[in-house]
Design a protein around this motif. Structure first.
Motif, PDB file in Angstrom:
ATOM      1  N   THR A   3      39.842  26.015  52.350  1.00 53.78           N
ATOM      2  CA  THR A   3      39.428  26.192  50.926  1.00 53.78           C
ATOM      3  C   THR A   3      38.499  27.376  50.657  1.00 53.78           C
ATOM      4  N   GLN A 319      31.612  20.431  44.123  1.00 51.53           N
ATOM      5  CA  GLN A 319      31.454  19.113  44.286  1.00 51.53           C
ATOM      6  C   GLN A 319      32.831  18.421  43.884  1.00 51.53           C
ATOM      7  N   ASP A 321      36.915  17.934  43.051  1.00 49.39           N
ATOM      8  CA  ASP A 321      37.960  17.730  43.807  1.00 49.39           C
ATOM      9  C   ASP A 321      39.188  18.739  43.200  1.00 49.39           C
TER      10      ASP A 321
END
Length: 491
Positions: A3, A319, A321
């Motif tokens: 990510t 924080q 998703d």
């Protein structure tokens, strides 16, 4: 692909596009000082709109705004309040400045003022003031960039490296393209961050609470009602006084309308009409501050205890998703806010420092080519100085800007007098400017001497205006022919 790698890749692509957007205009402008500083007076309404908008939609707004909403609640609406008031004087000052620049070749604020009051010393004084207040303003843009890249990389990119890489890009295109590089990059960055602001400002309250109304209800039910009570909280968590809030709005409004980098954009306009239209459209930029503040409010209950309030936006992103591509785009939007103001400040600081400072102190006039080269070298020097302060900074982004506003607000009385008061004299203007800066600085360093909890800039303005008016009446009037030139600039 991890990510963080995807996010950094998107940010890297964004920085590369910003670099190209900023450098390409250098191929179209002349190699003269006028081309570098004023863009050959060719900016249309589209470019001017984003250049003016970038003066408020910066790290100060994109990171500092949510940071204040998160830590100080309603106090964050100060940003919108002063923006609405501060642009009004520029509607009147801007076209007058453009006409005088078109006729007499001015490209900086100090050139205009020093000619009206026939004072090289004023030019040097304004150059020094401008550079001094620009450095913390530029510093806070770098601070914002450093926060973003440090948080989204989960600490992999050190704060100092994030700020350095981002502003290396800015330094390169400002060095080569001057104001037109600033203008076109601001247009690209402005459109990008507007979209990001609205999407995120609506998405977060709905995702975390089910809506904006529900978000504010949750804040009240959590017992943090003081966050929603005007005028909000002070930096120590106590209730901010109306003295402090009102004076901060007032000083910021005065300073906003006379910021040298904003003032200089008057000269770059294609016409007085296009400049005035850009000013009229400007308040629409303030609408985009509303979703930005919602980001900060949405974190009060959902993410308590974040110590570095100015990093709340990238913190929230990491924080949730969210797909890495989405996080990368939002982080690029935050960098856009930082860069879109930082480039204008860097360009203006270097231009003013050389044209209004150094060139007034040397005996032999500088050639056009040499002056442009010195401005470009100053871009590098001022960028490095600001970077040094950025990596050692521990002050809140908004607090850093408020400190700058107190000094720059002292220019407002002499700009007003230049255009609207014939009786203002050289001695009165110099005394007012010097006295205002001195009192503002003393009150900033020793806040305990202030009789009321007002922004130090207000005390400076009071002394400034008293000295300007009283000494002007006590001294011989300035040359009527020269004064008349500025009085008729509105025609």
């Amino acid at each position: 692909m991890e990510t963080s790698t995807i996010i950094l890749l998107i940010v890297g692509i964004y920085l590369f596009i910003s670099l190209l957007t900023g450098i390409l205009p250098s191929l179209k402008i002349s190699k003269s000082v006028s081309g570098y500083v004023a863009g050959d007076r060719s900016m249309n309404v589209f470019i001017l709109y984003f250049v003016l908008g970038a003066s408020i939609f910066s790290s100060f707004a994109f990171l500092g705004g949510p940071g204040w909403a998160y830590s100080r609640g309603a106090a964050a609406f100060y940003i919108i309040a002063y923006g609405v008031i501060g642009i009004v004087p520029f509607y009147f000052f801007g076209p007058r400045t453009w006409r005088l620049g078109e006729k007499y070749g001015y490209v900086t604020q100090a050139e205009l003022l020093s000619d009206r009051f026939d004072s090289k010393f004023m030019s040097v004084m304004l150059a020094l003031l401008s550079v001094v207040v620009f450095i913390p303003y530029l510093t806070l843009q770098m601070v914002g960039a450093g926060y973003v890249l440090n948080v989204i990389s989960e600490g992999l990119i050190p704060y100092w490296l994030g700020a350095g890489v981002t502003y290396l890009v800015v330094l390169i295109y400002v060095y080569f393209s001057g104001v037109m590089g600033v203008g076109w990059s601001n247009a690209f960055q402005g459109m990008f961050m507007m979209v990001m602001a609205w999407v995120l400002g609506i998405y977060l309250p709905n995702t975390l609470y089910g809506g904006i109304g529900e978000m504010f209800t949750a804040i009240m039910e959590s017992g943090k009602t003081a966050m929603l009570e005007a005028p909000g909280l002070a930096s120590d968590g106590s209730a901010w006084s109306w003295w402090g809030y009102s004076s901060a709005v007032l000083v910021s409004a005065f300073g906003f309308s006379t910021w040298p980098h904003l003032f200089m954009r008057s000269y770059a306009a294609k016409s007085a009409r296009s400049l005035r239209l850009s000013v009229v459209l400007y308040p629409t930029f303030l609408i985009f501050l509303v979703p930005i503040l919602m980001i900060g409010f949405s974190a009060i209950v959902a993410f308590p205890g974040v110590e570095q309030a100015d990093s709340i936006l990238p913190y929230i992103l990491m924080q949730l998703d969210l797909p890495a591509i989405v996080v990368g785009l939002f982080c690029a939007g935050a960098l856009a806010a930082s860069m879109s103001s930082g480039d204008a400040i860097l360009h203006s600081a270097a231009s003013i420092g050389i044209r209004d400072g150094v060139s007034q102190l040397v005996r032999k006039p500088l050639s056009d080519q040499k002056e442009r080269l010195l401005i470009q070298v100053s871009v590098i020097i001022i960028g490095l100085i600001s970077y040094f302060f950025a990596i050692s900074n521990e002050i809140s982004i908004v607090a850093l800007l408020l400190a700058s506003y107190g000094g720059v607000a002292q220019i407002f009385p002499i700009v007003f007098a230049m255009f609207y008061w014939k009786r203002a004299t050289k001695a009165g203007a110099l005394a007012g400017l010097f006295g205002g800066i001195l009192v503002n600085t003393i009150c900033l360093i020793f806040p305990e001497i202030k009789p009321f909890p007002m922004h130090e800039g207000i005390y400076g303005l009071i002394v400034n205006i008293v000295l300007l008016v009283s000494i002007s009446f006590m001294t011989k009037p300035d040359d009527p022919e020269r004064v008349e030139k500025f009085m008729n600039s509105g025609e």
